[in-house]
Design a protein around this motif. Structure first.
Motif, PDB file in Angstrom:
ATOM      1  N   ASP A 164       0.874  -1.172   0.000  1.00 61.79           N
ATOM      2  CA  ASP A 164       0.000   0.000   0.000  1.00 61.79           C
ATOM      3  C   ASP A 164       0.911   1.222   0.000  1.00 61.79           C
ATOM      4  O   ASP A 164       2.133   1.096  -0.138  1.00 61.79           O
ATOM      5  CB  ASP A 164      -0.951  -0.002   1.212  1.00 61.79           C
ATOM      6  N   TYR A 165       0.347   2.413   0.157  1.00 62.87           N
ATOM      7  CA  TYR A 165       1.143   3.638   0.117  1.00 62.87           C
ATOM      8  C   TYR A 165       2.216   3.604   1.209  1.00 62.87           C
ATOM      9  O   TYR A 165       3.413   3.819   0.946  1.00 62.87           O
ATOM     10  CB  TYR A 165       0.212   4.838   0.296  1.00 62.87           C
ATOM     11  N   LEU A 166       1.820   3.320   2.441  1.00 62.41           N
ATOM     12  CA  LEU A 166       2.798   3.281   3.527  1.00 62.41           C
ATOM     13  C   LEU A 166       3.830   2.184   3.297  1.00 62.41           C
ATOM     14  O   LEU A 166       4.993   2.313   3.698  1.00 62.41           O
ATOM     15  CB  LEU A 166       2.109   3.071   4.874  1.00 62.41           C
ATOM     16  N   GLY A 167       3.403   1.109   2.633  1.00 62.80           N
ATOM     17  CA  GLY A 167       4.320   0.018   2.354  1.00 62.80           C
ATOM     18  C   GLY A 167       5.533   0.457   1.542  1.00 62.80           C
ATOM     19  O   GLY A 167       6.611  -0.147   1.650  1.00 62.80           O
ATOM     20  N   ILE A 168       5.370   1.498   0.729  1.00 61.43           N
ATOM     21  CA  ILE A 168       6.506   2.017  -0.048  1.00 61.43           C
ATOM     22  C   ILE A 168       7.572   2.536   0.911  1.00 61.43           C
ATOM     23  O   ILE A 168       8.753   2.167   0.826  1.00 61.43           O
ATOM     24  CB  ILE A 168       6.036   3.142  -0.997  1.00 61.43           C
ATOM     25  N   TYR A 169       7.156   3.398   1.832  1.00 60.11           N
ATOM     26  CA  TYR A 169       8.109   3.960   2.785  1.00 60.11           C
ATOM     27  C   TYR A 169       8.659   2.877   3.720  1.00 60.11           C
ATOM     28  O   TYR A 169       9.831   2.902   4.096  1.00 60.11           O
ATOM     29  CB  TYR A 169       7.449   5.072   3.583  1.00 60.11           C
ATOM     30  N   GLU A 170       7.812   1.928   4.042  1.00 58.64           N
ATOM     31  CA  GLU A 170       8.233   0.809   4.886  1.00 58.64           C
ATOM     32  C   GLU A 170       9.338   0.005   4.193  1.00 58.64           C
ATOM     33  O   GLU A 170      10.359  -0.340   4.818  1.00 58.64           O
ATOM     34  CB  GLU A 170       7.024  -0.069   5.179  1.00 58.64           C
ATOM     35  N   ASP A 171       9.152  -0.269   2.909  1.00 57.25           N
ATOM     36  CA  ASP A 171      10.112  -1.081   2.159  1.00 57.25           C
ATOM     37  C   ASP A 171      11.495  -0.435   2.092  1.00 57.25           C
ATOM     38  O   ASP A 171      12.507  -1.141   2.014  1.00 57.25           O
ATOM     39  CB  ASP A 171       9.599  -1.336   0.738  1.00 57.25           C
ATOM     40  N   PHE A 172      11.527   0.908   2.112  1.00 56.13           N
ATOM     41  CA  PHE A 172      12.807   1.606   1.984  1.00 56.13           C
ATOM     42  C   PHE A 172      13.372   2.073   3.328  1.00 56.13           C
ATOM     43  O   PHE A 172      14.323   2.858   3.367  1.00 56.13           O
ATOM     44  CB  PHE A 172      12.664   2.785   1.017  1.00 56.13           C
ATOM     45  N   GLY A 173      12.786   1.590   4.428  1.00 56.46           N
ATOM     46  CA  GLY A 173      13.336   1.890   5.743  1.00 56.46           C
ATOM     47  C   GLY A 173      13.177   3.331   6.187  1.00 56.46           C
ATOM     48  O   GLY A 173      14.024   3.879   6.897  1.00 56.46           O
ATOM     49  N   LEU A 174      12.075   3.951   5.790  1.00 55.87           N
ATOM     50  CA  LEU A 174      11.870   5.368   6.089  1.00 55.87           C
ATOM     51  C   LEU A 174      11.018   5.610   7.336  1.00 55.87           C
ATOM     52  O   LEU A 174      10.783   6.771   7.697  1.00 55.87           O
ATOM     53  CB  LEU A 174      11.212   6.065   4.885  1.00 55.87           C
TER      54      LEU A 174
END
Length: 435
Positions: free
Chosen positions: A254-264
């Motif tokens: 999902d949208y948050l998953g993008i930031y999650e995947d990159f360690g943000l």
């Protein structure tokens, strides 16, 4: 000790210890009807009843009597855009149109350091006039804009957080950097400014639409190398934004998953808006300690949606509140609290004035992990203090004739107050409104 630097501010003190659990939770705050702050070398040395604080003061302390006004910690704005000072009040449709029509053209001017320095003066004047002593800002993608931002903050002695916006696609060429240059520029700026005086650096990828995976990876690497820095970005503000984001990152959960995947994500990550969140995203935000930043005037102005405070906080998520100028329509945190109250009223989430003033002071300081420095009037913290007059205008003075309690007075300040209600803004103990 240099007694010449000692100052005694007298007035009615209000400072929060924790989030009030309700209107009767007097343990959540400190209130002194005849109180005082003893300030030395930019710090609060003593805080409490005037009679007691006076004992600790030297005979040469400069006393400033602000009675009958309220003395509170300086207000904190957790999401604002420095290059959008000339974009505020621009007529547009919704988020993506507004960015393309107004924001991106305005931000291109910040390649010029002279322009940035001129805008910085007006930007900081507006903050201080409205009682804001700390803000977390997006600069433009140009290193010059960051230099102008922090140089002006240093000149005024303010604790400010900010960073260079990282954006390498879906924006005008004049604004785009690259994954490599954004990492190099951000790191150089971070190493120069973070921890210098009162400056704090925020790693700043604008949002997933304007960053390639390589750039988000670079932002994550920076955060891993410098975990004491903040990271700020945007999420789930507008339905069209969310749809485009999912097209660009189809493999993310999902949208948050993008930031999650990159360690943000983490306890110093500030996520602007958080309006349209799914249940999985709420769980990840709780687990990582990331902060949801409520931007009520911007959300209303751009027709983005209504922030669901009860749902987010019920899921264990930390929250903050902010102006989001220039999508936001007011530099005043008082005005922002007023609009936030209305947004929550529409969802039958009635917000008590003690809760709102906690939110704009210690609550926002807690969200920034900086409440050991700002957001309260406790001894040992930085002497960022504002003086508020609830009878500053004729309509306010007329209403004050009938007010009997502190919460009523706070609600009046929140509803009708603006820069005219701010009698003085002290930064590190020095008067800065109009200075």
């Amino acid at each position: 000790m240099d007694n010449k630097t000692e100052k005694l501010l007298r007035g009615r003190l209000l400072s929060f210890k924790s989030a009030p659990s309700g209107p009767d939770d007097t343990s959540a705050y400190m209130y002194e009807e005849d109180g005082a702050l003893l300030i030395r070398d930019g710090k609060i040395i003593a805080s409490g009843a005037y009679s007691q604080v006076l004992i600790a003061a030297s005979q040469t302390a400069q006393e400033v009597d602000h009675r009958p006004h309220l003395l509170l910690p300086g207000l904190i704005d957790t999401h604002i855009h420095f290059p959008q000072a000339q974009v505020i009040a621009s007529w547009a449709d919704q988020l993506l149109d507004w960015l393309n029509d107004y924001t991106f053209p305005a931000e291109q001017k910040f390649a010029d350091k002279v322009h940035g320095a001129r805008i910085a003066k007006g930007f900081y004047d507006a903050l201080l006039a409205n009682g804001t002593t700390t803000a977390v800002a997006y600069c433009s993608s140009h290193p010059n804009s960051v230099e102008a931002y922090f140089e002006e903050a240093e000149h005024r002695g303010m604790l400010m957080v900010g960073g260079k916006t990282m954006m390498d696609r879906n924006a005008p060429e004049a604004l785009c950097d690259t994954a490599r240059s954004s990492y190099d520029d951000s790191k150089a700026l971070l190493q120069k400014w973070h921890g210098r005086g009162r400056a704090h650096y925020a790693i700043t990828p604008r949002f997933a639409i304007t960053s390639t995976p390589a750039q988000l990876e670079a932002a994550g690497a920076l955060l891993k190398e410098h975990p004491d820095c903040h990271l700020q970005t945007h999420i789930n503000e507008n339905h069209n934004e969310i749809a485009l984001t999912r097209e660009l990152y189809p493999d993310a959960a999902d949208y948050l998953g993008i930031y999650e995947d990159f360690g943000l994500l983490g306890p110093k990550t500030l996520l602007g808006h958080c309006i349209h969140m799914n249940e999985r995203e709420l769980g990840v935000m709780k687990d990582t300690g990331s902060v949801a930043v409520f931007c009520p005037t911007s959300n209303l102005f751009l027709g983005s949606g209504l922030f669901d405070k009860a749902r987010l906080e019920g899921a264990g998520i930390r929250t903050a509140i902010a102006t989001d100028v220039g999508g936001g329509t007011n530099y005043s945190m008082l005005g922002t609290l007023d609009e936030g109250y209305k947004v929550l009223q529409l969802q039958r989430q009635r917000l008590h004035p003690l809760e709102t003033f906690y939110w704009a002071t210690k609550g926002n300081a807690d969200a920034l992990s900086l409440s050991d420095r700002i957001g309260t009037l406790e001894a040992g913290t930085d002497a960022d203090v504002i003086v508020l007059n609830a009878g500053a205008t004729q309509p306010m003075a007329l209403r004050m004739e009938t007010i009997e309690t502190l919460p009523e007075e706070l609600f009046l300040l929140q509803t009708l107050g603006d820069d005219r209600s701010v009698v003085e803004t002290y930064v590190s103990g020095e008067p800065r409104k109009g200075a």
